[in-house]
Design a protein around this motif. Structure first.
Motif, mmCIF file in Angstrom:
data_model
loop_
_atom_site.group_PDB
_atom_site.id
_atom_site.type_symbol
_atom_site.label_atom_id
_atom_site.label_comp_id
_atom_site.label_asym_id
_atom_site.label_seq_id
_atom_site.Cartn_x
_atom_site.Cartn_y
_atom_site.Cartn_z
ATOM 1 N N ILE A 28 -12.182 -41.251 -59.606
ATOM 2 C CA ILE A 28 -11.285 -40.481 -58.737
ATOM 3 C C ILE A 28 -10.836 -41.320 -57.550
ATOM 4 C CG2 ILE A 28 -11.148 -38.482 -57.199
ATOM 5 C CD1 ILE A 28 -13.048 -37.025 -59.100
ATOM 6 N N TYR A 29 -11.785 -42.011 -56.927
ATOM 7 C CA TYR A 29 -11.430 -42.804 -55.753
ATOM 8 C C TYR A 29 -10.491 -43.942 -56.111
ATOM 9 C CZ TYR A 29 -11.906 -44.778 -51.111
ATOM 10 O OH TYR A 29 -11.636 -45.240 -49.846
ATOM 11 N N TYR A 63 -8.294 -43.945 -58.555
ATOM 12 C CA TYR A 63 -6.974 -43.375 -58.778
ATOM 13 C C TYR A 63 -6.281 -43.073 -57.451
ATOM 14 C CZ TYR A 63 -7.696 -42.826 -63.798
ATOM 15 O OH TYR A 63 -7.893 -43.065 -65.127
ATOM 16 N N VAL A 64 -7.041 -42.583 -56.482
ATOM 17 C CA VAL A 64 -6.465 -42.312 -55.161
ATOM 18 C C VAL A 64 -5.934 -43.597 -54.530
ATOM 19 C CG1 VAL A 64 -7.014 -41.570 -52.806
ATOM 20 C CG2 VAL A 64 -7.862 -40.258 -54.757
ATOM 21 N N ILE A 65 -6.716 -44.673 -54.632
ATOM 22 C CA ILE A 65 -6.297 -45.961 -54.078
ATOM 23 C C ILE A 65 -5.017 -46.454 -54.747
ATOM 24 C CG2 ILE A 65 -6.921 -48.396 -53.900
ATOM 25 C CD1 ILE A 65 -9.797 -47.543 -53.520
ATOM 26 N N MET A 66 -4.962 -46.330 -56.072
ATOM 27 C CA MET A 66 -3.786 -46.803 -56.794
ATOM 28 C C MET A 66 -2.548 -45.990 -56.442
ATOM 29 S SD MET A 66 -5.224 -47.742 -60.573
ATOM 30 C CE MET A 66 -3.571 -48.241 -61.054
ATOM 31 N N ILE A 67 -2.719 -44.667 -56.337
ATOM 32 C CA ILE A 67 -1.576 -43.811 -55.977
ATOM 33 C C ILE A 67 -1.083 -44.141 -54.575
ATOM 34 C CG2 ILE A 67 -0.888 -41.439 -55.500
ATOM 35 C CD1 ILE A 67 -2.794 -40.575 -57.762
ATOM 36 N N ASN A 68 -2.020 -44.340 -53.652
ATOM 37 C CA ASN A 68 -1.627 -44.726 -52.290
ATOM 38 C C ASN A 68 -0.908 -46.063 -52.282
ATOM 39 O OD1 ASN A 68 -2.674 -42.433 -51.127
ATOM 40 N ND2 ASN A 68 -4.655 -43.353 -50.667
ATOM 41 N N GLN A 103 -14.426 -47.043 -42.931
ATOM 42 C CA GLN A 103 -15.091 -45.846 -43.419
ATOM 43 C C GLN A 103 -14.685 -45.542 -44.860
ATOM 44 O OE1 GLN A 103 -13.547 -46.000 -40.474
ATOM 45 N NE2 GLN A 103 -15.262 -45.800 -39.023
ATOM 46 N N GLU A 104 -13.392 -45.688 -45.129
ATOM 47 C CA GLU A 104 -12.915 -45.471 -46.491
ATOM 48 C C GLU A 104 -13.478 -46.513 -47.441
ATOM 49 O OE1 GLU A 104 -8.549 -43.426 -45.739
ATOM 50 O OE2 GLU A 104 -8.768 -45.609 -45.561
ATOM 51 N N GLU A 105 -13.621 -47.728 -46.951
ATOM 52 C CA GLU A 105 -14.214 -48.765 -47.783
ATOM 53 C C GLU A 105 -15.683 -48.480 -48.053
ATOM 54 O OE1 GLU A 105 -14.499 -53.639 -47.996
ATOM 55 O OE2 GLU A 105 -13.357 -52.658 -46.405
ATOM 56 N N ALA A 106 -16.379 -47.872 -47.087
ATOM 57 C CA ALA A 106 -17.774 -47.484 -47.312
ATOM 58 C C ALA A 106 -17.865 -46.432 -48.414
ATOM 59 C CB ALA A 106 -18.380 -46.955 -46.011
ATOM 60 N N VAL A 107 -16.932 -45.486 -48.417
ATOM 61 C CA VAL A 107 -16.897 -44.486 -49.491
ATOM 62 C C VAL A 107 -16.647 -45.157 -50.835
ATOM 63 C CG1 VAL A 107 -15.673 -42.465 -50.378
ATOM 64 C CG2 VAL A 107 -16.135 -42.663 -47.931
ATOM 65 N N HIS A 108 -15.726 -46.119 -50.820
ATOM 66 C CA HIS A 108 -15.403 -46.845 -52.048
ATOM 67 C C HIS A 108 -16.631 -47.562 -52.610
ATOM 68 C CE1 HIS A 108 -13.326 -49.337 -54.916
ATOM 69 N NE2 HIS A 108 -13.656 -50.450 -54.262
ATOM 70 N N HIS A 109 -17.389 -48.249 -51.764
ATOM 71 C CA HIS A 109 -18.566 -48.968 -52.223
ATOM 72 C C HIS A 109 -19.692 -48.024 -52.636
ATOM 73 C CE1 HIS A 109 -16.571 -52.506 -50.550
ATOM 74 N NE2 HIS A 109 -17.454 -53.234 -51.193
ATOM 75 N N THR A 110 -19.759 -46.852 -52.015
ATOM 76 C CA THR A 110 -20.769 -45.876 -52.408
ATOM 77 C C THR A 110 -20.497 -45.355 -53.814
ATOM 78 O OG1 THR A 110 -21.038 -45.200 -50.096
ATOM 79 C CG2 THR A 110 -21.884 -43.708 -51.790
ATOM 80 N N THR A 111 -19.234 -45.072 -54.101
ATOM 81 C CA THR A 111 -18.888 -44.634 -55.460
ATOM 82 C C THR A 111 -19.120 -45.753 -56.469
ATOM 83 O OG1 THR A 111 -16.557 -45.247 -55.096
ATOM 84 C CG2 THR A 111 -17.202 -42.975 -54.601
ATOM 85 N N LEU A 112 -18.856 -46.987 -56.055
ATOM 86 C CA LEU A 112 -19.147 -48.111 -56.940
ATOM 87 C C LEU A 112 -20.648 -48.203 -57.227
ATOM 88 C CD1 LEU A 112 -16.886 -51.064 -55.727
ATOM 89 C CD2 LEU A 112 -16.781 -49.878 -57.909
ATOM 90 N N LEU A 113 -21.454 -47.931 -56.208
ATOM 91 C CA LEU A 113 -22.902 -47.986 -56.382
ATOM 92 C C LEU A 113 -23.362 -46.976 -57.438
ATOM 93 C CD1 LEU A 113 -25.575 -49.212 -55.335
ATOM 94 C CD2 LEU A 113 -25.682 -47.301 -53.744
ATOM 95 N N LEU A 114 -22.764 -45.796 -57.428
ATOM 96 C CA LEU A 114 -23.101 -44.796 -58.435
ATOM 97 C C LEU A 114 -22.753 -45.294 -59.833
ATOM 98 C CD1 LEU A 114 -21.925 -41.488 -56.700
ATOM 99 C CD2 LEU A 114 -24.261 -42.302 -57.006
#
Length: 392
Positions: free
Chosen positions: A271-272, A274-279, A294-305
């Motif tokens: 999801i994240y 796709y959001v980046i690509m659309i933006n 902060q947004e990059e921290a969210v991005h890396h957290t989702t990558l960690l999952l």
């Protein structure tokens, strides 16, 4: 998927999504602390990634070995899952190399060809891993929804053919790092920059959109079939019918758990991304200013999952796979027994009689110690006088 598409998101895709022309080079050559990261991102990068990688490399190797043991290796699902463990290890190895390069300031990107190899392996391993999950889901669908064709479709030969096709396709699709990216500075050649960008977006479709749609469709069909079967079982009272339904559930529950775990751990990063690509498409070049730390921290957290989905497979196998547990316990017991037997054999048994009949007469401890030195028949005649001297 967490592998190919998202791995590339760390090194290649981000080059175009975040509009940073040097991100591919920086991630491999610059120290970790030199990059402008949020504290959460820095913590995840420094401490969690090596743990995930090392744990995944060990457990994936163990899982692949177990699936290739005799009771399981004739099952097509075991072939897929064993190959997935190897593919996941390939990606985790590239991730660990990147981490080592960043933390210990090794600047591996400056080594000629290293960057191209790392990008190639991350794409290939990610592609194979995600599509193996799709095939595992498809086989689970066949077992639940089309049980009459299981013997024709779910075979070891077909699984081996699928692996061969996936390997050839991955090499054909993702060989661009060797001719489109500079081996010296890890940056796409100017004449191939648009080609690399096209490969990145194509990879998004191949490893994100298509597998996600396929998995959702197949899981939906599986859930509907299970609900229908459950309703039918509730209307029946015969114990034999109920037992048959339980047997089917035992056969397929591990495959369903594999798909569900993969889906849940990878959806946030999908999801994240796709959001980046659309933006990126909407804001164009101004997109760089809209990505905060902060947004990059969210991005890396989702990558960690998504990285967790590559290293925690053995937990799913142990919890939901009864045969996997049995084979693993048996394999560990066999290894322990053989090691214990070797240690036992390595010790000298003083009470064991010597094969030479002349030396069996030696009962005195002193003369017995002399027999240890006897390794040739010609020494026997020389030892006999010593025997008489000590025994008389």
């Amino acid at each position: 998927m967490s592998s190919g598409g998202l791995s590339s998101g760390n090194w290649t895709a981000n080059k175009h999504i975040f509009k940073n022309d040097d991100i591919l080079y920086e991630n491999i050559t610059k120290p970790l602390l030199a990059l402008p990261f949020h504290p959460i991102t820095s913590f995840l990068e420094r401490y969690t990634i090596p743990v995930i990688c090392v744990f995944g490399l060990i457990t994936n190797t163990l899982s692949s070995v177990v699936f290739l043991q005799k009771p399981l290796k004739n099952n097509s699902c075991s072939i897929y899952l064993a190959a997935r463990g190897i593919a996941d290890n390939g990606f985790l190895l590239t991730l660990l190399i990147i981490w080592i390069s960043q933390v210990f300031h090794l600047r591996l990107g400056t080594i000629s060809g290293s960057c191209s190899i790392i990008i190639f392996l991350s794409y290939v391993c990610g592609f194979i891993s995600v599509w193996l999950v799709v095939f595992v889901t498809f086989e689970n669908y066949i077992r639940i929804c089309k049980p009459f064709v299981v013997k024709q479709v779910c075979t070891k030969t077909i699984a081996e053919i699928v692996l061969l096709i996936l390997g050839i396709l991955s090499v054909c699709l993702y060989n661009f790092p060797f001719w489109a990216i500079s081996a010296d500075d890890c940056v796409p050649f100017p004449q191939h920059s648009k080609t690399v960008q096209a490969f990145v977006y194509a990879d998004t479709v191949i490893t994100l959109a298509l597998p996600l749609c396929g998995i959702i469709h197949l899981m939906g069909a599986i859930v509907c079939s299970l609900i229908k079967s459950s309703n039918i079982r509730k209307k029946r009272t015969k114990s034999g019918v109920t037992q048959s339904g339980n047997t089917l559930a035992k056969v397929t529950k591990m495959l369903f758990a594999v798909t569900a775990t993969f889906f849940c751990l990878n959806v946030p990063s999908h999801i994240y991304r796709y959001v980046i690509m659309i933006n990126g498409f909407v804001f164009g070049k101004n997109d760089n200013a809209r990505h905060s730390i902060q947004e990059e921290a969210v991005h890396h957290t989702t990558l960690l999952l998504s990285y967790l989905s590559l290293s925690t497979n053995i937990i799913v196998y142990l919890v939901f796979g009864s045969k996997f547990r049995q084979v693993l316990v048996k394999m560990c017991f066999t290894c322990f027994s053989s090691t214990k037997r070797e240690n036992r054999q390595s010790r000298f048994d003083w009470n064991r009689p010597c094969r030479n009949p002349e030396l069996n007469k030696l009962q005195n401890p002193v003369t017995r110690s002399l027999t240890v030195l006897v390794t040739d028949k010609e020494w026997t005649s020389k030892l006999v006088p010593l025997e008489r001297a000590y025994t008389n």
